[in-house]
Design a protein around this motif. Structure first.
Motif, PDB file in Angstrom:
ATOM      1  N   ARG A 244       0.813  -1.205   0.000  1.00 31.53           N
ATOM      2  CA  ARG A 244       0.000   0.000   0.000  1.00 31.53           C
ATOM      3  C   ARG A 244       0.859   1.272   0.000  1.00 31.53           C
ATOM      4  NH1 ARG A 244      -1.392   4.026   0.056  1.00 31.53           N
ATOM      5  NH2 ARG A 244      -3.022   5.207   1.049  1.00 31.53           N
ATOM      6  N   TYR A 245       2.028   1.230   0.687  1.00 29.16           N
ATOM      7  CA  TYR A 245       2.801   2.459   0.897  1.00 29.16           C
ATOM      8  C   TYR A 245       4.091   2.533   0.100  1.00 29.16           C
ATOM      9  CZ  TYR A 245      -0.353   3.596   4.709  1.00 29.16           C
ATOM     10  OH  TYR A 245      -1.461   3.914   5.441  1.00 29.16           O
ATOM     11  N   GLY A 246       4.543   1.438  -0.482  1.00 26.63           N
ATOM     12  CA  GLY A 246       5.749   1.490  -1.298  1.00 26.63           C
ATOM     13  C   GLY A 246       7.016   1.551  -0.481  1.00 26.63           C
ATOM     14  N   SER A 247       7.977   2.343  -0.966  1.00 23.72           N
ATOM     15  CA  SER A 247       9.301   2.444  -0.345  1.00 23.72           C
ATOM     16  C   SER A 247       9.187   2.810   1.129  1.00 23.72           C
ATOM     17  CB  SER A 247      10.108   3.505  -1.085  1.00 23.72           C
ATOM     18  OG  SER A 247      11.377   3.646  -0.510  1.00 23.72           O
ATOM     19  N   ASP A 248      10.104   2.310   1.928  1.00 25.63           N
ATOM     20  CA  ASP A 248      10.282   2.643   3.349  1.00 25.63           C
ATOM     21  C   ASP A 248       9.409   1.835   4.309  1.00 25.63           C
ATOM     22  OD1 ASP A 248      11.815   4.546   2.135  1.00 25.63           O
ATOM     23  OD2 ASP A 248      11.039   6.251   3.265  1.00 25.63           O
TER      24      ASP A 248
END
Lengths: 703, 157
Positions: free
Chosen positions: A135-139
């Protein structure tokens, strides 16, 4: 109740859009009353929703310090009023804090950078551990802490005022909000003001390296601070369409312990001891403004969500100017300044394909730029553009068996500007130069990530497992730094060749529960083929120890376990435990742990709620015991930290008069005034112990 | 059955934890500046236009890394030494041409015991007054130790 049902589906992100979903989501929100089995069935990874009232009952100096007692959640405190988060030991850029699904864009890479979120302006907190990449991608490697705001108020006009005081740093705060609705339109306005003095510690003096620093009245000199926040939300809530516009500003100013800023012992002509409420150098002043819109449209088979937000984070870090090496005494006190502008837009569509399939498709785009100023150099100016696309399918084979699978693709470009020293350094041949500290760089990262999970319910048991890959694009500090980090006195060198950090994780959870007892155990196994590690070397560069960014293989595993036991209608006991193990499998520090690894923690909560007339509808008294293990698994320059035990006592009740509600909450932390060190806290490296006994009192009036 | 498998895995992992502790260096190196052979001692006076010899003994449990010597002015009395003794200081003044010395030295062969000797020349035209003499020492594992003494730079006569 109807309005509650009405309000909560807006927050649903990972659930289906069938009619009963409003109910399951509601159960997820009201943790204590809903069916926990349904909640556990909802996601294949570890997901938990914490109510606003829970935060109030566990209120500490900042949001993360309040949430710290949850298993798997750590707060690295920076004094008594600031903290930065970590999930299962992964902090900094390895986890995400979001507000209503929008990534908070501060400067999380700094050890002394607190999180800029007002803990009084939240509805509830959704915590996803070890997942969220889809859902949030990188990190989102470590997980996501998603702070969700309250939506439409229940009444035409309502309000809350909270007053709180805290003894350990003489903190005084007020948080007020008014909200109202007219037909389908509503508004909510909030304001928080907090002011605190130098924190008290259980030591007359501090020994740092072999330096000996006396403390005045057992106070950590110059750790006073303040926080001033305001926010306004206006919204429309129709049958199919709901939209909210929000603007919020968080301002914090906090001082740092004057005698050891930058890991160098310093004396100053500033008379720090003349007042404990003033904030002298060194201090940080941070202003974070966020403007956002969240829109949701819902029909029989579709739900479409749109999120758009712009954020402006301005961080000014001031310190007394000191010459170092070839840098002459700087002309002013602005050590560093960062101005980060971030705009992102995201769209997610949820489609009820059939009775069994629910499909989510999402698209995200973000632009970020950061400009630095001041006499210290730590990160070059940069611009980052991110685009991500994801799709997820949840297949419910039966009421008791669900499969989830998803993939995501990301494209991230980072452009770094060159940086030159503002002073000259002599070079061979009798000449001198403005040295280049960051070379121009353009990088493109593409990443394919995914996850798959299963939930299975049988009798009183729920079993779940999830396997996923997450990633993190290297940040400009890791790619481009080549200079002295004055605030920690080391030379940091980036590596332009770093590849995106990847993480493979297997999560497994077991839940068992009946009317009285609930047990939840969650474990994870996590492998990084290329963890980005800031390695302390044996070399010197410009007079300071050289730390280089490298990548190494890392293995981690850990677990969290919770036992909830309702001994009677009045007595509730909860036992929790958490443990993280990490080891580097390659590179110069093979066999060593990772920096700031949290120690093992066990907590016991005993809560007594008598339900008598004199205790009101919700009167309680609770005892909190915390046992923390030794942390001897360290890497240079950390120090081994011994374990400790603390006790806390809390009590509270409400008084109701018509539509008015008065709520009183009293809490005493570190009841026995134990002197201890917290391994992950900012001041640990300087051998500064934690605060002593702290009594806090909160009065809330709701109308 | 499932629980038993989990238990086996946990036991195996705990067992592997303990075995890898042996290879790790967990100790910082040591700077012996209090030794009678060490120079300069705290509150020493050095003379401009002359050369002096820095001398100290370094030790480590495994392997020494490198060391660095830094000399910077303390005309504003911004810091103090790691020694217990406070040295008498001159009045605060503004630097005009302060002595800046910052030099790193390699310790060859990664020994566990090292007698450091380094000649340091103080130029004749620099400002006299209070200075800091800092020694930083690493070991191969990346642990660091610091030692600092207060010195005065004066004219010899």
């Amino acid at each position: 109740m109807i309005s509650l049902l009405f309000a909560f589906p807006i927050r649903a992100q990972q659930t289906t859009i069938r009619a009963q979903d409003s109910i399951t989501e509601l159960e997820a929100v009201t943790v204590s009353t809903g069916s926990p089995r349904n909640r556990i069935m909802q996601s294949a990874y570890s997901r938990q929703v914490i109510e606003g009232i829970w935060v109030e009952e566990n209120l500490a100096g900042s949001l993360m310090q309040s949430l710290e007692s949850l298993p798997g959640i750590q707060a690295a405190s920076i004094g008594a009023g600031q903290s930065r988060p970590a999930i299962r030991g992964l902090g900094f850029n390895r986890m995400i804090v979001a507000e209503d699904g929008v990534k908070h864009a501060g400067q999380p890479w700094g050890e002394e950078h607190g999180l800029e979120i007002d803990q009084f302006a939240i509805g509830d907190v959704e915590i996803s551990k070890g997942a969220g990449a889809l859902r949030y991608g990188s990190d989102a490697i470590g997980g996501v802490i998603n702070v969700r705001h309250e939506s439409m108020p229940l009444r035409r006009f309502e309000g809350t005022t909270n007053l709180m005081i805290k003894s350990v740093n003489e903190s005084v705060g007020v948080a007020a909000q008014v909200a109202g609705r007219a037909g389908r339109f509503w508004y909510r306005a909030k304001m928080t003001l907090i002011d605190y003095a130098d924190a008290g510690v259980l030591a007359d003096s501090i020994q740092y390296y072999s330096y000996y620093i006396k403390l005045h009245e057992r106070r950590l000199r110059n750790t006073a601070g303040k926080e001033q926040d305001a926010g306004l939300a206006v919204g429309y809530a129709g049958d199919k369409l709901r939209t909210t516009f929000r603007i919020a500003n968080v301002y914090t100013k906090n001082g740092f312990f004057a005698n050891a800023h930058g890991l160098e012992v310093r004396l100053s002509k500033i008379d720090y001891d003349r007042s404990r409420r003033d904030i002298d150098l060194p201090y940080h002043a941070v202003n974070h403004i966020k403007i956002s819109n969240h829109t949701e449209w819902q029909s029989e088979r579709w739900r479409v969500e749109l999120r758009a937000a712009c954020q402006y984070n301005k961080r000014d870090e001031y310190a007394e100017p000191v010459s170092h090496g070839y840098m002459p005494t700087p002309p002013n006190t602005l050590e560093r300044q960062f101005q980060k502008q971030t705009c992102n837009i995201g769209a997610e569509a949820t489609f009820l394909w059939s009775a069994q399939h629910v499909v989510h498709v999402g698209l995200e785009a973000e632009y970020q730029q950061n400009r630095s100023a001041g006499w210290d150099f730590i990160i070059p100016d940069f611009r980052t553009t991110t685009t991500g696309l994801y799709v997820q399918d949840r297949l419910s084979l039966s009421e008791d068996l669900a499969l989830t699978a998803g993939v995501r693709v990301d494209r991230i470009t980072t452009g770094i500007d060159p940086y030159y020293d503002w002073y000259r350094t002599p070079v061979a041949g009798g000449d001198s130069l403005f040295l280049m500290r960051a070379a121009p760089l353009q990088r493109l990262f593409t990443c394919l990530t995914g996850s798959a999970g299963i939930n299975y319910r049988t009798g009183l048991w729920v079993l779940k497992a999830n396997v996923g890959k997450s990633f993190r694009a290297p940040i400009p500090k890791e790619l481009g730094a080549d200079g002295i980090n004055y605030s920690i006195f080391r030379y940091e060198k980036g590596a332009a060749w770093l590849s995106p950090e990847e993480s493979y994780q297997l999560d497994a959870g077991v839940y068992w529960g009946n009317e009285r007892v609930e047990v939840l155990a969650e474990s994870y196994w996590n492998y990084f083929p290329n963890y980005i590690y800031l390695n302390p070397t044996a070399e010197y560069r410009e007079g300071l120890q050289l730390y280089t960014h490298t990548q190494s293989r890392v293995f981690r595993w850990g677990f969290e376990a919770t036992v909830d036991w309702r001994l009677s209608d009045n007595i509730h006991a909860a036992l929790t435990g958490e443990y993280v193990y990490s080891t580097q499998l390659s590179g110069e520090k093979t066999g060593y742990s990772l920096p700031f690894s949290p120690p093992a923690v066990a907590t016991l909560l005993l809560k007594y709620q008598p339900h008598t007339t004199w205790t009101g509808p919700d009167g309680f008294i609770a005892l909190h015991c915390k046992v923390v293990g030794n942390q001897y698994a360290i890497v240079p320059p950390e120090k081994p930290t011994d374990g400790y035990q603390t006790l806390a006592l809390s009590a509270g009740r409400s008084f109701l008069w018509g539509s008015h509600r008065l709520r009183l909450m009293l809490r005493c932390d570190n009841l026995l005034n134990t002197a201890y060190f917290d391994h992950t806290n900012y001041y640990r490296l300087m051998d500064i112990p934690e605060p002593g006994r702290n009594i806090s009192f909160l009065v809330g009036w709701q109308f | 059955m499932r629980k038993r498998i989990v238990l086996y895995i946990l036991t195996a992992l705990v067992a592997t934890n303990c075995s890898c502790d042996e290879g790790k260096d967990m100790d910082s190196p040591v700077i012996m500046m209090n030794d009678s052979r060490a120079f300069p001692p705290n509150c020493a006076t050095l003379y401009r236009g002359e050369q002096f010899e820095f001398r100290a003994v370094f030790t480590d449990n495994r392997a020494l890394g490198n060391y660095n010597i830094e000399i910077h002015q303390n005309f504003d009395h911004h810091s103090h030494s790691t020694g217990a003794e406070e040295c008498p200081v001159d009045s605060v003044k503004t630097p005009h041409n302060p002595f800046v010395y910052n030099q790193s030295f390699a310790i060859l062969g990664s020994p566990t015991y090292y007698e450091a000797v380094a000649g340091i020349a103080i130029p004749a035209e620099i400002d006299t007054g209070d200075y800091h003499f800092m020694v930083r020492l690493t070991d191969r594992a990346g642990w660091q130790q610091l030692a600092a003494v207060s010195v005065k730079i004066a004219d010899r006569n």
